[in-house]
Design an enzyme around this catalytic site. Sequence first.
Site, mmCIF file in Angstrom:
data_model
loop_
_atom_site.group_PDB
_atom_site.id
_atom_site.type_symbol
_atom_site.label_atom_id
_atom_site.label_comp_id
_atom_site.label_asym_id
_atom_site.label_seq_id
_atom_site.Cartn_x
_atom_site.Cartn_y
_atom_site.Cartn_z
ATOM 1 N N TRP A 16 0.831 -1.213 0.000
ATOM 2 C CA TRP A 16 0.000 0.000 0.000
ATOM 3 C C TRP A 16 0.859 1.253 0.000
ATOM 4 C CZ3 TRP A 16 -4.001 1.847 -1.865
ATOM 5 C CH2 TRP A 16 -4.837 2.807 -1.277
ATOM 6 N N PHE A 100 5.531 -1.462 13.146
ATOM 7 C CA PHE A 100 6.823 -0.791 12.941
ATOM 8 C C PHE A 100 6.765 0.703 13.289
ATOM 9 C CE2 PHE A 100 6.944 -4.197 9.525
ATOM 10 C CZ PHE A 100 7.639 -5.097 10.324
ATOM 11 N N LYS A 123 -3.671 0.850 8.873
ATOM 12 C CA LYS A 123 -4.862 0.232 9.464
ATOM 13 C C LYS A 123 -4.426 -0.605 10.658
ATOM 14 C CE LYS A 123 -7.637 0.363 5.265
ATOM 15 N NZ LYS A 123 -8.227 -0.357 4.125
ATOM 16 N N LYS A 212 -11.771 -3.900 10.824
ATOM 17 C CA LYS A 212 -12.244 -4.753 9.718
ATOM 18 C C LYS A 212 -11.252 -5.875 9.420
ATOM 19 C CE LYS A 212 -9.352 -3.524 6.355
ATOM 20 N NZ LYS A 212 -8.518 -4.432 5.563
ATOM 21 N N ARG A 277 -5.571 -9.834 2.209
ATOM 22 C CA ARG A 277 -4.539 -10.742 2.704
ATOM 23 C C ARG A 277 -4.966 -11.423 4.009
ATOM 24 N NH1 ARG A 277 -0.023 -6.141 2.531
ATOM 25 N NH2 ARG A 277 -1.698 -5.223 3.760
#
Length: 358
Positions: A16, A100, A123, A212, A277
């Site tokens: 992303w 991270f 997220k 989510k 994923r």
Amino acid sequence: MAAPRYRVSVIGSGNWGSAIAKIVGENTAGNPNEFDLNVRMWVFEEMVDGKKLTETINSKHENVKYLPGIRLPDNVVAVPDLIDCVSGSDILVFNVPHQFLPRICSQLKGKIPATVRAVSCIKGVELSADGITLIATYITEQLGIYCGALSGANLAPEVAQEKFSETTIAYKIPNPADTISQKTIKALFHRPYFHVNVINDLAGVSLAGALKNIVALASGFVDGMDWGDNAKSAIIRRGLLEMTQFSREFFPESESSTFTEESCGIADVITSCAGGRNHKLGVAMIKTKKPVFELEELLLKGQKAQGVTTAQEVHAFLLKRGKTADFPLFTAVNDIIFNGLDSSALPRILEQVEIQVD
Ligand SMILES: NC(=O)C1=CN([C@@H]2O[C@H](COP(=O)(O)OP(=O)(O)OC[C@H]3O[C@@H](n4cnc5c(N)ncnc54)[C@H](O)[C@@H]3O)[C@@H](O)[C@H]2O)C=CC1
Ligand SMILES: O=C(CO)COP(=O)(O)O
């Protein structure tokens, strides 16, 4: 006097992170009066096929490891040094797997002027002894700069291929004197194929994106058991209710409508339960019975499924407050991953309590 041209840095270059750098690079090139052309993208340096990843990105204009097959704009420049990457920037875009972030913030602490503005595309949540902190709030607390949040139904490979999607940005002008406005932020991210809606609900946008991922794992479990579309829709419905209830109960400033009306709410739950994923990992966990982190490495090859850590963090938070029974789906996901609960128990567990949302 000429208007300021904002310099932008993207912190992160995963799946992303790279797709967002592409969008930002296209928009700085398209808005030369508003933005400086060059976008610096911080890359956690590693060797890929015997070469430094930053060098490959800067010569091939492609992130061959995390976003292969997509050409990045020439004005996106990979930078291995975090401080070099952000120095002189007016807008920082944070986009790394959330585990991270603390290390990144500790390196940046005290080095960012208070006038800098940020947007988090991460997220997840930040768990501490005191409870859960929104990622954007954590960035604000650590660095002393305002941070908004971007989240939506945005599978990175599809966005990178310029297939149509929508997203939601929470951004409130922190200081009336700011020249970086909601319009500026929209100009930085909106594309003909990536439609941005800017709202004020930072808690709703942030928590929708984080929670989510837990629901997506659950949808992977039911698909792993081959339970079909009705079961998956039930998980989506119950998941969305728990997401909304969690946000309203612990972050009462969040708005229910963010979950039902925005891309970051219902739309992201549907997308993530279909093709993300976390969903993929959930399916594989049930089908192979292999340990979750072994599967993550095997299937995602360096990319991360954020739902696993988020399920654990949310569970620790609920446990401390004696609230696990009110969130049976979130609790079951944690127990399936970490405590050996059989996923076939989901219907029995979900029968016990019906969620109430105000
Ligand atoms: N990939 C997607 O489709 C979407 C992801 N997101 C969210 O965006 C955020 C970033 O995800 P992705 O860019 O997909 O990352 P990713 O899942 O591709 O993770 C890999 C990235 O982590 C970096 N990394 C590995 N070890 C590190 C370390 N010790 N320190 C710092 N960085 C390290 C790698 O260099 C690489 O850039 C996450 O919160 C994710 O939930 C949001 C929307 C879509
Ligand atoms: O957030 C996403 C899509 O909106 C990506 O979800 P995954 O991390 O599960 O791939």
